[in-house]
Design a protein around this motif. Structure first.
Motif: not given
Length: 74
Positions: A32-33, A67-72
């Motif tokens: 689920p998204r 500091k980074v965040k990766i979201i698919k």
């Protein structure tokens, strides 16, 4: 008594698919998204490139040490 190797692995196929729902060929079951709310200073949208046996995303050199965040997304 010791079971043979074929006995140990014969029934490990994973869950059965849900009837009436087809999943796309070659993809894992759909999750689920969810919605993320993130506060930051800058955003880029890039595609992941193949790098031997993993994926790679190039970022600007001035981001090194940040500091980074990766979201698919898809």
């Amino acid at each position: 008594m010791i079971a043979s190797t074929s006995d140990n692995f014969s029934n490990k196929r994973g869950p059965e698919p849900v009837k009436g729902r087809k999943r796309p060929a070659g993809r894992t079951p759909a999750r689920p998204r969810v919605k993320f709310e993130v506060y930051g200073e800058e955003m880029l949208e890039k595609s992941v490139k193949l790098s031997t046996n993993s994926g790679r995303v190039y970022l600007p050199p001035d981001w090194v040490g940040s500091k980074v965040k990766i979201i698919k997304l898809e």
